[in-house]
Design an enzyme around this catalytic site. Structure first.
Site, short mmCIF file in Angstrom:
data_model
loop_
_atom_site.label_atom_id
_atom_site.label_comp_id
_atom_site.label_asym_id
_atom_site.label_seq_id
_atom_site.Cartn_x
_atom_site.Cartn_y
_atom_site.Cartn_z
N CYS A 1 -21.47 -10.34 25.91
CA CYS A 1 -22.17 -9.24 25.27
C CYS A 1 -22.55 -9.63 23.83
O CYS A 1 -21.68 -9.93 23.02
CB CYS A 1 -21.27 -8.01 25.25
SG CYS A 1 -21.97 -6.64 24.32
N LYS B 1 -4.06 9.45 -8.71
CA LYS B 1 -4.38 8.26 -7.91
C LYS B 1 -5.77 7.80 -8.33
O LYS B 1 -6.77 8.42 -7.97
CB LYS B 1 -4.34 8.56 -6.41
CG LYS B 1 -4.50 7.31 -5.57
CD LYS B 1 -4.19 7.57 -4.12
CE LYS B 1 -4.06 6.28 -3.32
NZ LYS B 1 -5.25 5.44 -3.37
N SER C 1 0.85 -1.19 0.00
CA SER C 1 0.00 0.00 0.00
C SER C 1 0.90 1.24 0.00
O SER C 1 2.12 1.14 0.02
CB SER C 1 -0.94 -0.02 1.20
OG SER C 1 -0.20 -0.27 2.36
#
Ligand code: IVH
Length: 696
Positions: free
Chosen positions: A460, A136, A99
């Site tokens: 939970c 980009k 990346s």
């Protein structure tokens, strides 16, 4: 440049068997059709009317149907075909698809240039660095592999290491050449770039979808992603996808490979690829900033969406010297355009409980279109942030969203705050609740932390749901069809408490769920069973251990080799793994200290989940167990080179000096770390001494 394009096709086999006339005509037609397609799809400059193209295409089809021995995979007639796939295979990338780090301000861009200069040891008087600048693209990253100039395989980026094999879909994209010109490197050659849909094509596509009563797409990027992930390539073939090349993979080296990024783009263009026409070669930080400004002005009139620009050090030799930090190379940076901002109104403020119990306040908004999608929820991050920004129910707020990023509330317009005699009673500041709204467990807000947490753990239901969603997600166990709604139902029906329960689910159990036909139940059970054969790093990631992301999971798998080793590892062992520090190590140890977490693994195994241990990348070498800190500029070694040597010798590099540091390797302009080492009495080495010890 484009005029000189050479379309000669690879040798046609079976020439003699079918008679020279047919073979010659086939070759001739392919040359013409490829040339016309290139002019149309890559250069946007059609050479012949569509009808002429179609006529030649039909002629080729007809010869090929009478002479099937003349058909080759790279023929223009062979773009669409093949039956739908059952699933995409996974593909390991030849070299990881990394990346890029982001910059948002001019200062950050200047700092990038400065860092490059410093790392390359350029003096202040040295000329500016040359940078190749490109837009980009806001699409999907793709890798294309060619063998001897013929397109073999294409894959999505996936997690950077492994992607999906979408070759058949990519073959339908006319701007992806099925074969390259003669100058293409022999052997294996990898091209990287972005698949996207241009704005005009997107508008047409959505109009057509609407006319056909099909669902429309929120934005070009989503439409491109959806189109590329079709199992039936004949659907992809109807979508107006385009490919822009922006680089090559490392396996591509050949004698003809240019030694600059700008040269590579020109070269890719001459090989038949579309590359950004708005690319530029500039000098230094000021060159970068004026490119950014220019592209910002051009952005609205571009044919496709971009979300910023990308700057790459032009010389590949310099790129290599700059090396990598974590998962991004240091020679490149994306300068992002500011995220789009719009106004909306806060209707309600709720809390959301995350996978690790983090309690996040979320603003429910009047629907608003921003960054290409309709947004109805935006994060307020945490209660401290919310109080700082003073966001209240009823407020008009600025909402921001960029690309894939979660929408956020930036600020409230105080002068538009509705006034009322009751004031805050009507428009209260939401406080962090003391008890979890989902499971009534106590909510903790540690004094030095911004994030409140529900202490309920897997008791939970909200945490359980999130943990299961994460477990099933594409990058984790990749269980097709186990989406949010089904997970919610499974938890609410009490059928699933932990991931292990998934593996004992039966078709009759699932059939009782809402809108769940027997067929879907069977499919889901099959998908769960399919995930039984797991990859160790994905399973580690799937467990959802706090602070253990994909990359850490991979490192843990690689260095520890087995789940048993991970479960048993103590803090010291974990900290031997590159990039694992005390926080991550502590999260792992605490996770496995809980018996219910260990039990999940045992129960999964009992239900048939299995995974392969890996040959451990043994931490060995003369310096095993040592922790070394680097500081200052060394006379010969770059930071990365020194780090690589240390790791190869079995030692670990740490960023800060403590009593546990064995040596500090210091170069010129060493600062506070040097002083700290002195005060703690830690041995300080210069480069020469350090190199000597490596040879021990
Ligand atoms: S270069 C190591 N150039 O941005 C860097 N990437 O944030 C390799 N992207 O997934 C990438 N336009 O698909 C490069 N001109 C461009 C790009 C570009 C878009 C995407 C890329 C990657 C993402 C990284």
């Amino acid at each position: 440049m484009q005029d000189a394009f050479d379309f000669s096709v690879p040798e046609v086999t079976g020439k003699s068997a079918s008679g020279p006339a047919a073979a010659d005509r086939t070759a001739e037609l392919r040359v013409l059709l490829d040339r016309y397609a290139h002019a149309y799809y890559v250069c946007d400059a059609p050479e012949v009317p569509d009808a002429e193209y179609d006529r030649l295409f039909r002629e080729l089809e007809s010869i090929e149907s009478t002479h099937p021995e003349l058909v080759i995979a790279a023929s223009p007639t062979q773009r669409v075909g093949a039956k739908p796939l059952a699933a995409f295979e996974s593909v390991s990338h030849l070299t990881p698809m990394l990346s890029i780090n982001n910059a948002f301000t001019a200062e950050e861009v200047e700092a990038f240039d400065r860092r490059c200069r410093e790392t390359l040891l350029l003096s202040d008087s040295a000329p500016p660095i040359a940078y190749a600048c490109e837009p980009k693209f806001d699409g999907l990253a793709i890798s294309l592999v060619y063998e001897n100039g013929v397109f073999q395989q294409g894959a999505t980026r996936g997690d950077g290491t492994t992607g999906e094999n979408v070759t058949l879909n990519l073959r339908t994209i006319r701007s992806i050449p099925l074969h390259l010109t003669k100058e293409a490197p022999q052997g294996r050659f990898e091209v990287r770039g972005e698949v996207l849909i241009r704005r005009a094509d997107f508008a047409q596509l959505n109009a057509a979808q609407e006319a056909a009563g099909e669902k429309t797409f929120a934005n070009p990027r989503n439409a491109a992603a959806g189109s590329l992930r079709q199992l039936d390539s004949s659907i992809t073939a109807q979508r107006p996808l385009t490919f822009f090349a922006y680089g090559i993979g490392e396996a591509a080296e050949s004698r003809t490979t240019p030694d600059t990024q700008s040269g590579i783009l020109d070269w890719l263009s001459s090989l038949g690829f579309r590359v950004a026409e708005t690319r530029a070669l500039v000098q230094g930080a000021s060159g970068l900033l004026s490119y950014y400004e220019q592209m910002g002005m051009q952005r609205p009139s571009l044919a496709y969406d971009i979300d910023g620009v990308v700057y790459k050090v032009d010389q590949r030799e310099l790129q290599a010297r700059l090396g990598f930090v974590s998962r991004a190379p240091r020679f490149v940076i994306a300068h992002k355009f500011p995220a789009e901002e719009v106004l909306s109104r806060v209707v309600e403020i709720d809390v959301q409980i995350g996978r690790t119990g983090a309690v996040t306040p979320v603003a429910r908004l009047e629907p608003v279109f921003v960054g290409g999608v309709t947004v109805t929820n935006a994060t307020l991050h945490n209660f401290i942030e919310m109080a700082r920004k003073d966001i209240r129910i009823g407020d008009t707020v600025i909402v921001r969203r960029a690309g894939d990023v979660i929408p956020e509330v930036v600020s409230a317009l105080i002068d538009r705050r509705p006034l009322d005699a009751e004031g805050q009673a009507l428009y209260p500041l939401m406080q962090c609740p003391a008890l979890c709204p989902e499971c009534a467990s106590h909510i903790e807000l540690p004094p030095d932390e911004a994030v409140a947490r529900c202490t309920g753990g897997l008791v939970c239901p909200a945490q359980r749901k999130q943990a299961l969603r994460h477990f099933a997600s594409r990058r984790a166990m990749d269980i097709e069809g186990l989406g949010e709604k089904i997970v919610d139902q499974l938890v609410e029906a009490g059928l699933v408490h932990s991931p292990a329960d998934l593996y004992t689910l039966t078709v009759p159990q699932l059939s009782v769920l809402d809108r769940f036909a027997e067929k879907s139940a069977e499919n889901l059970v099959a998908a769960i069973q399919q995930s039984c054969h797991a990859r160790l790093d994905r399973l580690i990631y799937a467990l959802g251990i706090r602070n253990v992301g994909e990359q850490t999971a991979k490192d843990l798998a690689r260095y520890l080799g087995s789940m048993d080793a991970l479960v048993q590892a103590d803090i010291a062992t974990l900290m031997q793994v590159p990039d694992v520090g005390p926080v991550v190590a502590d999260s792992i140890v605490s996770f496995f200290a809980e018996s219910h977490n260990r039990e999940v693994l045992t129960r999964m195994q009992a239900a048939g989940v299995h995974w392969q241990d890996l040959p451990t990348q043994v931490v060995e070498g003369p310096l095993v167990g040592k922790t070394i800190v680097l500081t200052g500029t060394l006379p010969h070694l770059s930071r990365d080179e020194a780090k690589a040597l240390i790791e190869a010798a079995g030692a670990k590099v740490s960023g800060s000096v403590s009593a546990k540091t064995h040596w500090v390797v210091a170069g010129e302009a060493a600062g506070s770390k040097f002083e700290k080492a002195q005060s703690l009495g830690i041995e300080i080495l210069d480069e020469a001494e350090f190199l000597k010890r490596l040879q021990l």
